[in-house]
Design a protein around this motif. Structure first.
Motif, PDB file in Angstrom:
ATOM      1  N   ALA A 221       1.112  -0.852   0.048  1.00  0.00           N
ATOM      2  CA  ALA A 221      -0.583   0.002  -0.188  1.00  0.00           C
ATOM      3  C   ALA A 221       0.937   1.113   0.031  1.00  0.00           C
ATOM      4  N   LEU A 222       1.881   1.084   0.986  1.00  0.00           N
ATOM      5  CA  LEU A 222       2.890   2.796   0.719  1.00  0.00           C
ATOM      6  C   LEU A 222       3.691   2.640  -0.798  1.00  0.00           C
ATOM      7  N   ALA A 223       3.387   1.833  -1.486  1.00  0.00           N
ATOM      8  CA  ALA A 223       3.710   2.718  -3.346  1.00  0.00           C
ATOM      9  C   ALA A 223       3.088   3.064  -4.434  1.00  0.00           C
ATOM     10  N   ALA A 224       1.649   3.031  -3.282  1.00  0.00           N
ATOM     11  CA  ALA A 224       0.327   4.343  -4.129  1.00  0.00           C
ATOM     12  C   ALA A 224      -0.128   4.318  -3.300  1.00  0.00           C
ATOM     13  N   SER A 225      -0.756   5.739  -2.845  1.00  0.00           N
ATOM     14  CA  SER A 225      -1.233   5.882  -1.907  1.00  0.00           C
ATOM     15  C   SER A 225      -2.090   6.794  -1.859  1.00  0.00           C
ATOM     16  N   THR A 226      -3.429   6.575  -3.383  1.00  0.00           N
ATOM     17  CA  THR A 226      -4.152   7.696  -4.007  1.00  0.00           C
ATOM     18  C   THR A 226      -5.105   7.033  -3.994  1.00  0.00           C
ATOM     19  N   TRP A 227      -6.088   7.618  -4.897  1.00  0.00           N
ATOM     20  CA  TRP A 227      -7.527   6.866  -5.004  1.00  0.00           C
ATOM     21  C   TRP A 227      -8.383   7.989  -5.275  1.00  0.00           C
ATOM     22  N   PRO A 228      -8.899   7.429  -6.427  1.00  0.00           N
ATOM     23  CA  PRO A 228      -9.219   5.839  -7.642  1.00  0.00           C
ATOM     24  C   PRO A 228      -7.921   5.877  -8.372  1.00  0.00           C
ATOM     25  N   ASP A 229      -6.818   6.534  -8.094  1.00  0.00           N
ATOM     26  CA  ASP A 229      -5.705   6.387 -10.027  1.00  0.00           C
ATOM     27  C   ASP A 229      -4.917   5.985  -8.571  1.00  0.00           C
ATOM     28  N   ILE A 230      -3.993   5.784  -9.311  1.00  0.00           N
ATOM     29  CA  ILE A 230      -3.035   4.809  -8.449  1.00  0.00           C
ATOM     30  C   ILE A 230      -1.664   5.950  -8.935  1.00  0.00           C
ATOM     31  N   ASN A 231      -0.894   6.505  -7.675  1.00  0.00           N
ATOM     32  CA  ASN A 231       0.145   8.257  -8.126  1.00  0.00           C
ATOM     33  C   ASN A 231      -0.440   8.875  -9.214  1.00  0.00           C
ATOM     34  N   GLY A 232      -1.855   8.778  -9.857  1.00  0.00           N
ATOM     35  CA  GLY A 232      -2.418  10.104 -10.617  1.00  0.00           C
ATOM     36  C   GLY A 232      -2.322   8.935 -11.892  1.00  0.00           C
ATOM     37  N   LEU A 233      -2.859   8.062 -12.486  1.00  0.00           N
ATOM     38  CA  LEU A 233      -2.691   7.422 -13.446  1.00  0.00           C
ATOM     39  C   LEU A 233      -3.463   6.168 -13.229  1.00  0.00           C
ATOM     40  N   MET A 234      -4.312   6.041 -14.212  1.00  0.00           N
ATOM     41  CA  MET A 234      -5.373   4.955 -13.910  1.00  0.00           C
ATOM     42  C   MET A 234      -4.769   3.567 -14.564  1.00  0.00           C
ATOM     43  N   LEU A 235      -3.470   3.139 -15.213  1.00  0.00           N
ATOM     44  CA  LEU A 235      -2.658   2.302 -15.372  1.00  0.00           C
ATOM     45  C   LEU A 235      -1.014   2.803 -15.164  1.00  0.00           C
ATOM     46  N   PRO A 236      -0.768   2.629 -13.447  1.00  0.00           N
ATOM     47  CA  PRO A 236       0.195   3.342 -13.361  1.00  0.00           C
ATOM     48  C   PRO A 236       1.681   2.527 -14.497  1.00  0.00           C
ATOM     49  N   GLN A 237       2.701   3.725 -13.930  1.00  0.00           N
ATOM     50  CA  GLN A 237       3.939   3.243 -14.237  1.00  0.00           C
ATOM     51  C   GLN A 237       4.221   2.229 -13.864  1.00  0.00           C
ATOM     52  N   GLY A 238       5.384   1.554 -14.737  1.00  0.00           N
ATOM     53  CA  GLY A 238       6.558   0.927 -13.312  1.00  0.00           C
ATOM     54  C   GLY A 238       5.645  -0.863 -13.136  1.00  0.00           C
ATOM     55  N   MET A 239       4.539  -1.065 -14.021  1.00  0.00           N
ATOM     56  CA  MET A 239       4.065  -2.576 -14.079  1.00  0.00           C
ATOM     57  C   MET A 239       4.673  -3.344 -15.237  1.00  0.00           C
ATOM     58  N   PHE A 240       5.176  -4.755 -14.845  1.00  0.00           N
ATOM     59  CA  PHE A 240       5.334  -5.253 -15.463  1.00  0.00           C
ATOM     60  C   PHE A 240       6.684  -4.865 -16.241  1.00  0.00           C
ATOM     61  N   THR A 241       8.007  -4.867 -15.041  1.00  0.00           N
ATOM     62  CA  THR A 241       9.424  -4.119 -14.994  1.00  0.00           C
ATOM     63  C   THR A 241      10.800  -5.083 -13.618  1.00  0.00           C
ATOM     64  N   GLN A 242       9.425  -6.229 -13.441  1.00  0.00           N
ATOM     65  CA  GLN A 242      10.494  -6.975 -12.877  1.00  0.00           C
ATOM     66  C   GLN A 242      10.607  -7.980 -13.432  1.00  0.00           C
ATOM     67  N   GLY A 243      11.390  -8.028 -14.985  1.00  0.00           N
ATOM     68  CA  GLY A 243      11.870  -9.105 -15.107  1.00  0.00           C
ATOM     69  C   GLY A 243      11.209  -9.993 -16.105  1.00  0.00           C
ATOM     70  N   GLY A 244      10.311 -10.699 -15.611  1.00  0.00           N
ATOM     71  CA  GLY A 244       9.086 -11.585 -16.129  1.00  0.00           C
ATOM     72  C   GLY A 244       8.108 -11.215 -15.726  1.00  0.00           C
ATOM     73  N   PHE A 245       7.119 -12.462 -15.974  1.00  0.00           N
ATOM     74  CA  PHE A 245       5.344 -12.455 -15.921  1.00  0.00           C
ATOM     75  C   PHE A 245       5.155 -12.808 -14.474  1.00  0.00           C
ATOM     76  N   ILE A 246       5.775 -13.790 -14.264  1.00  0.00           N
ATOM     77  CA  ILE A 246       5.488 -14.303 -13.090  1.00  0.00           C
ATOM     78  C   ILE A 246       6.135 -13.297 -11.897  1.00  0.00           C
ATOM     79  N   ALA A 247       7.132 -13.269 -11.911  1.00  0.00           N
ATOM     80  CA  ALA A 247       7.846 -12.866 -11.489  1.00  0.00           C
ATOM     81  C   ALA A 247       7.497 -11.177 -10.709  1.00  0.00           C
ATOM     82  N   ASP A 248       6.531 -10.658 -11.844  1.00  0.00           N
ATOM     83  CA  ASP A 248       6.570  -9.385 -11.750  1.00  0.00           C
ATOM     84  C   ASP A 248       4.782  -8.938 -10.820  1.00  0.00           C
ATOM     85  N   ILE A 249       3.639  -9.976 -10.590  1.00  0.00           N
ATOM     86  CA  ILE A 249       2.651 -10.203 -10.749  1.00  0.00           C
ATOM     87  C   ILE A 249       2.719 -11.336  -8.956  1.00  0.00           C
ATOM     88  N   THR A 250       4.046 -11.394  -9.044  1.00  0.00           N
ATOM     89  CA  THR A 250       4.155 -11.845  -7.134  1.00  0.00           C
ATOM     90  C   THR A 250       4.720 -10.788  -6.383  1.00  0.00           C
TER      91      THR A 250
END
Length: 352
Positions: A221-250
């Motif tokens: 929750a500390l990564a984005a403390s806004t609502w209804p947006d997530i850090n100002g965006l509905m599709l936040p930046q930084g998603m799917f950047t963990q190196g792989g799909f499974i790693a990212d969603i977990t």
């Protein structure tokens, strides 16, 4: 002559008490995680560990053991003995409540057998119940032990999710058993469409609970403390950047929070749809009397989730987070109950 339902009523009440105690135990587990208390007790002593350290020497020994693990070295190296006691007692209380659950289950079990309140058809389900309880305790210790090293700062959120979901399986099984003893067969209605939608709701909620454990375990929750947006965006930046799909969603905090929010909206819509269909049941049926509860709980749950996120500036607000978790468990139990009364009729212990 005593009827079957009146004969088994004390057993059902005992099981409902167990459900309540299991809910408290899970909430205590949530507090230990959010306060960073889970690794404060570095030994597992089922009997001797029932008492906390009783003198200054024993407290210092416990503190010295804690100093050997990574969490102290890299996170809590500033702790005094007084600081250590504050986290120690949360974990101790969590374990002590688990011991109390064991006593509350075992002693009435022996008494009910002696008073012949438990018949042969109930022995197998009760044994499974005890095995699930023992497994839950073992998973808890394995989870804690995995964090007692010189590398891990906290127990893995994946292991935390496994521990949480296994607790939910135990709680739901206990509730199901109690319902079989208390709900008359005439109240169980064959409603195939509601049953299928109820199964879908349980499946989506299961995934949501896993992501709730991820949120708690990673303090996401500390990564984005806004609502209804997530850090100002509905599709936040930084998603799917963990190196792989499974790693990212977990492991990706933003992705996990995005999924958790999305599942909440999906659940709300599906429960609203289920409520609309269930409200058409006859007013005299148990299903109609229960049909508003999941909708009420999911609306409260969404509100609590929003309040938790909005107040997660520097630390997770423990009060909001724990009530949010508690309502989530009640939502699960309500959906298990509605599924129970909307499935096809069967023998009282036929599916256990």
């Amino acid at each position: 002559m005593e009827t079957s339902f009146s004969k088994h009523r004390p057993v059902a009440i005992w099981l409902f008490v167990g459900v309540g105690m299991l809910i408290v135990q899970v909430l205590l587990g949530g507090i230990t995680r959010l306060t960073g208390s889970g690794l404060s007790i570095t030994e597992w002593q089922p009997i001797l560990g029932a008492l906390p350290p009783l003198n200054q020497y024993a407290w210092q020994q416990a503190f010295d053991h804690y100093k050997e693990i990574a969490q102290f070295k890299y996170v809590n190296s500033h702790f005094t003995l007084s600081d250590f006691k504050s986290i120690y007692y949360w974990e101790w209380f969590h374990r002590e409540w688990g011991r109390l659950i064991g006593v509350v289950f075992l002693i009435p079990f022996v008494w009910f057998i002696y008073k012949k309140r438990i018949d042969r058809t109930m022995i197998k389900p009760l044994l499974i119940l005890f095995l699930l309880g023992g497994l839950q305790g073992a998973i808890g210790w394995i989870m804690v032990q995995s964090g007692l090293n010189d590398e891990d700062l906290y127990v893995s959120h994946i292991r935390l999710a496994v521990h949480f979901i296994s607790a939910m399986v135990l709680t739901c099984y206990t509730l199901w058993f109690a319902l079989k003893l208390m709900v008359p067969v005439k109240e169980i209605l064959a409603q195939p469409h509601l049953k299928k939608l109820n199964i879908l709701l349980l499946a989506v909620l299961l995934v949501q609970l896993v992501y709730g454990a991820f949120m708690a375990g990673l303090h996401a929750a500390l990564a984005a403390s806004t609502w209804p947006d997530i850090n100002g965006l509905m599709l936040p930046q930084g998603m799917f950047t963990q190196g792989g799909f499974i790693a990212d969603i977990t492991h990706n905090l933003i992705t996990i929070q995005f999924i958790h929010r999305g599942l909440a909206y999906l659940l709300t819509f599906l429960i609203l749809l289920w409520w609309w269909k269930a409200r058409q049941m006859g007013a005299h049926t148990l299903l109609h009397k229960l049909h508003f509860i999941p909708l009420l709980l999911v609306l409260i749950q969404v509100l609590l989730g929003v309040l938790t996120v909005l107040n997660s500036k520097v630390h997770i607000p423990i009060g909001f987070a724990i009530v949010h978790q508690g309502v989530g468990m009640l939502l699960l139990l309500s959906l298990v109950s509605t599924y129970y009364v909307s499935r096809a009729k069967e023998n009282r212990f036929g599916s256990m």
